[in-house]
Design a protein around this motif. Structure first.
Motif, short mmCIF file in Angstrom:
data_model
loop_
_atom_site.label_atom_id
_atom_site.label_comp_id
_atom_site.label_asym_id
_atom_site.label_seq_id
_atom_site.Cartn_x
_atom_site.Cartn_y
_atom_site.Cartn_z
N GLN A 268 36.85 30.23 34.90
CA GLN A 268 36.87 31.35 35.51
C GLN A 268 37.76 31.10 36.79
O GLN A 268 37.55 31.42 37.86
N THR B 237 39.20 39.18 33.19
CA THR B 237 37.99 39.69 34.06
C THR B 237 38.75 40.34 35.19
O THR B 237 38.23 41.40 35.65
N PRO C 2 37.63 32.95 29.78
CA PRO C 2 37.16 32.68 31.14
C PRO C 2 36.05 31.38 31.13
O PRO C 2 35.77 30.80 32.12
#
Length: 328
Positions: free
Chosen positions: A98, A123, A66
């Motif tokens: 991200q 995530t 990320p």
């Protein structure tokens, strides 16, 4: 050192034709024989990447991260890379900044590049992720997030946070602020919070309030300033990551709040910088390098169609430093 250009010159063909041949593309029989003869005469060896692209079984493992500037991601990737190199596999990295859409695109891209497998430092896992995993039909291992139907390597977020909560209580803290992250992140946002809440169940005289921040230091600094201004006055702020803790320490310094005399602070991660700063940060250390190595080992087993546990749990350790005051 023999290059593709040399092979093209000897064979009397374009460099792009040699490249297409090495990558398994369509080349006429006569041209193919010329290139093969040139390779045999010169002893030219294609690089492993080119070789793997035309092989039925490649030696490429796609790794999706990320953030490039993340301590956890970088140390995890080092563990992956070292393990793969020992077994003659190559790692290709895709940084998504991200961005979930870029993450999904990377899954399909690695499949199109004939990657033997994909390691995703996740995530969150969305339906789009699940659809991509099903579509690419190659081994996938998650790091950091657990999924019922996917192989994963996770940190023991719940028990690490449970231990941190017990540690905070043992030090006499009863008025506690917990600064976490979005619950879209199950590992950091949910499991760490629940572990901490579980520890506080055994402390009826504890008063805890829960706040939220983004992962970066500036956002954590702003979140800390909101805590300072809400008339709660906690004796400690327990932070869901070390980066968040660093933001809190910076906010405390700018506010003239002494750590740990007036405010204690803890984190999660065990980043190198937490030992160098003053006061040193008490934190739950995770072993990112080892987690990366475990993911790589498990990936190679999956590629060889060996049995692998659906979930592997990495260890943790509470590191006690100077950022927590003893109130008992």
């Amino acid at each position: 050192m023999i290059t593709i250009s040399d092979i093209a010159k000897i064979a009397g063909v374009a460099k792009s034709t040699v490249s297409r041949f090495l990558n398994g593309g369509s080349v006429g029989d006569a041209t193919k024989k010329k290139i093969e003869r040139a390779i045999e005469e010169t002893g030219y060896t294609p690089n492993p990447f080119a070789q793997s692209l035309k092989a039925k079984k490649t030696n490429i493992i796609g790794t999706i991260i990320p953030r490039l500037d993340s301590y956890a991601a970088s140390h995890t990737v080092i563990g992956i890379d070292q393990q793969l190199k020992e077994n003659n596999y190559q790692m290709l990295i895709s940084n998504t900044s991200q961005n979930i859409e870029r993450e999904i695109e990377s899954i399909y891209s690695f499949s199109n590049q004939k990657a033997a497998g994909i390691i995703l430092l996740a995530t969150e896992i969305t339906p789009a992720h699940e659809e991509a995993f099903e579509a690419v039909q190659i081994p996938v291992i998650l790091i950091g997030q657990e999924h019922a139907h996917m192989h994963s390597v996770i940190h023991d977020d719940f028990h690490a946070s449970l231990s941190m909560g017990q540690y905070v209580i043992e030090k006499g803290h009863r008025k506690i602020a917990y600064l976490g992250v979005t619950e879209k992140d199950i590992a950091v946002g949910v499991k760490r919070k629940r572990g901490f809440q579980k520890a506080l169940e055994d402390c009826p005289d504890c008063e805890a309030r829960y706040f939220e921040s983004e992962f970066n230091i500036p956002a954590a600094q702003q979140a800390a300033e909101r805590i300072f201004s809400c008339n709660f006055n906690p004796s400690i702020i327990v932070c869901a990551t070390d980066n968040i803790a660093l933001g809190v320490l910076k906010a405390a310094y700018q506010k003239g709040i002494r750590v740990p005399a007036e405010l204690s602070v803890t984190g999660f991660g065990g980043y190198d910088i937490t030992e160098v700063i003053h006061p040193g940060l008490t934190t739950a250390k995770f072993f990112y390098h080892e987690a990366g190595a475990t993911a790589a080992k498990n990936m190679l087993k999956l590629i060889d169609q060996e049995e692998v546990e659906i979930t592997s749990i990495s260890k943790y350790q509470i590191i006690e430093r100077e950022s927590v005051d003893i109130l008992v």
